[in-house]
Write a protein that holds these residues in place. Structure first.
Motif, PDB file in Angstrom:
ATOM      1  N   ASP A 119      36.564  39.232   8.704  1.00 34.49           N
ATOM      2  CA  ASP A 119      35.381  39.923   8.192  1.00 34.49           C
ATOM      3  C   ASP A 119      35.687  41.392   7.890  1.00 34.49           C
ATOM      4  O   ASP A 119      35.287  41.928   6.856  1.00 34.49           O
ATOM      5  CB  ASP A 119      34.222  39.817   9.181  1.00 34.49           C
ATOM      6  N   ARG A 145      38.657  42.663   7.326  1.00 33.85           N
ATOM      7  CA  ARG A 145      39.616  42.709   6.227  1.00 33.85           C
ATOM      8  C   ARG A 145      38.912  42.582   4.886  1.00 33.85           C
ATOM      9  O   ARG A 145      39.227  43.301   3.937  1.00 33.85           O
ATOM     10  CB  ARG A 145      40.657  41.600   6.388  1.00 33.85           C
ATOM     11  N   ALA A 146      37.933  41.698   4.802  1.00 31.80           N
ATOM     12  CA  ALA A 146      37.200  41.507   3.545  1.00 31.80           C
ATOM     13  C   ALA A 146      36.480  42.779   3.137  1.00 31.80           C
ATOM     14  O   ALA A 146      36.462  43.146   1.952  1.00 31.80           O
ATOM     15  CB  ALA A 146      36.208  40.355   3.694  1.00 31.80           C
ATOM     16  N   ARG A 147      35.890  43.485   4.114  1.00 32.08           N
ATOM     17  CA  ARG A 147      35.180  44.726   3.794  1.00 32.08           C
ATOM     18  C   ARG A 147      36.144  45.807   3.341  1.00 32.08           C
ATOM     19  O   ARG A 147      35.858  46.563   2.401  1.00 32.08           O
ATOM     20  CB  ARG A 147      34.379  45.199   5.006  1.00 32.08           C
ATOM     21  N   GLU A 165      37.347  45.151  -0.156  1.00 31.18           N
ATOM     22  CA  GLU A 165      36.295  45.513  -1.114  1.00 31.18           C
ATOM     23  C   GLU A 165      36.315  47.008  -1.406  1.00 31.18           C
ATOM     24  O   GLU A 165      36.171  47.434  -2.554  1.00 31.18           O
ATOM     25  CB  GLU A 165      34.930  45.108  -0.553  1.00 31.18           C
TER      26      GLU A 165
END
Length: 249
Positions: free
Chosen positions: A112, A114-116, A119
């Motif tokens: 989670d 890493r995804a932010r 982005e």
């Protein structure tokens, strides 16, 4: 962010080593990418090795391509360098924030998080200020390849104009004289595609390939522009009205 993108068929034969010059560029915060449009045979092999060594020393990427792939390659290397630079800064900040016991790179973060972070990296890739100096080998062996170079530069400018952040291009060619001297600035920093259109019809094609001196001259150009920008900022803030203490508004 500062990039130097060299388009050449390799085989520098005048002045200091282009590999040493590229290392100096990296020390100045300028990443050096090299797109190689080379010939076949022994000369092509020498050129390929030099191209790879220049990019490695300059902290960038190198690609050996045909003229048809040149435009895509230039866009890819430019974007990839921006992403790499931002990721490096993010990884460094992660280490400062999390310490030795935490994640040291983006890849080590929980999914989670890493995804932010990815982005944010993607957003910064599109919004960060970017200066790209194109350095064109105008030696005699490059003459048949020049139309492809022209088309590739126009495509690169269009891709940069599509970014939401400020992007500028400056264009140089080398050699700068019949004696194999450095580089000549053909187009100073611009985001105007029209300034590129009339460039290639007047480029003189000469025999020598002074890639090292050309890189050093472009480093000086970056340094001059940086100093000029700092002076403008100083003048802008210097015009503010002073209030008590050292605060300026």
């Amino acid at each position: 962010m500062k990039q130097m993108l060299i388009i050449t068929d390799g085989c520098s034969n005048v002045g200091p080593s282009p590999v040493t010059a590229a290392a100096q560029a990296l020390q100045q915060g300028i990443t050096v990418n090299v797109a190689g449009v080379i010939d076949y045979g022994t000369i092509g092999e020498w050129g390929s090795r030099e191209i790879e060594d220049i990019a490695k020393a300059g902290g960038g990427f190198s690609r050996i391509v045909g003229t048809r792939q040149l435009a895509h390659t230039m866009q890819m290397m430019t974007r990839k360098t921006v992403v790499q630079t931002i990721q490096h800064a993010v990884n460094k900040e992660l280490k400062n924030i999390l310490g030795n016991g935490g994640a040291g790179t983006i890849e080590e973060l929980p999914p989670d998080d890493r995804a932010r972070v990815v982005e944010v990296v993607d957003e910064l890739t599109e919004t960060s200020e970017l200066d790209v100096a194109l350095v064109i080998d105008a030696s005699a062996s490059m003459k048949p390849k020049l139309p492809a170079v022209e088309e590739a530069i126009r495509d690169l400018m269009l891709s940069l104009q599509a970014r939401t952040g400020p992007s500028r291009i400056a264009v140089f060619h080398f050699p700068g004289s019949p004696y194999g001297d450095g580089a000549v600035c053909d187009v100073e920093w611009t985001d105007d595609l029209g300034k590129i259109k009339s460039l290639f019809g007047r480029l003189p094609m000469r025999g020598a390939t002074p890639t090292g001196p050309a890189i050093l001259e472009v480093i000086d150009y970056f340094r001059y522009v940086t100093l000029e920008k700092e002076q403008r900022l100083a003048e802008t803030y210097g015009k503010g009205e002073r209030i008590s203490g050292d605060y300026v508004v």
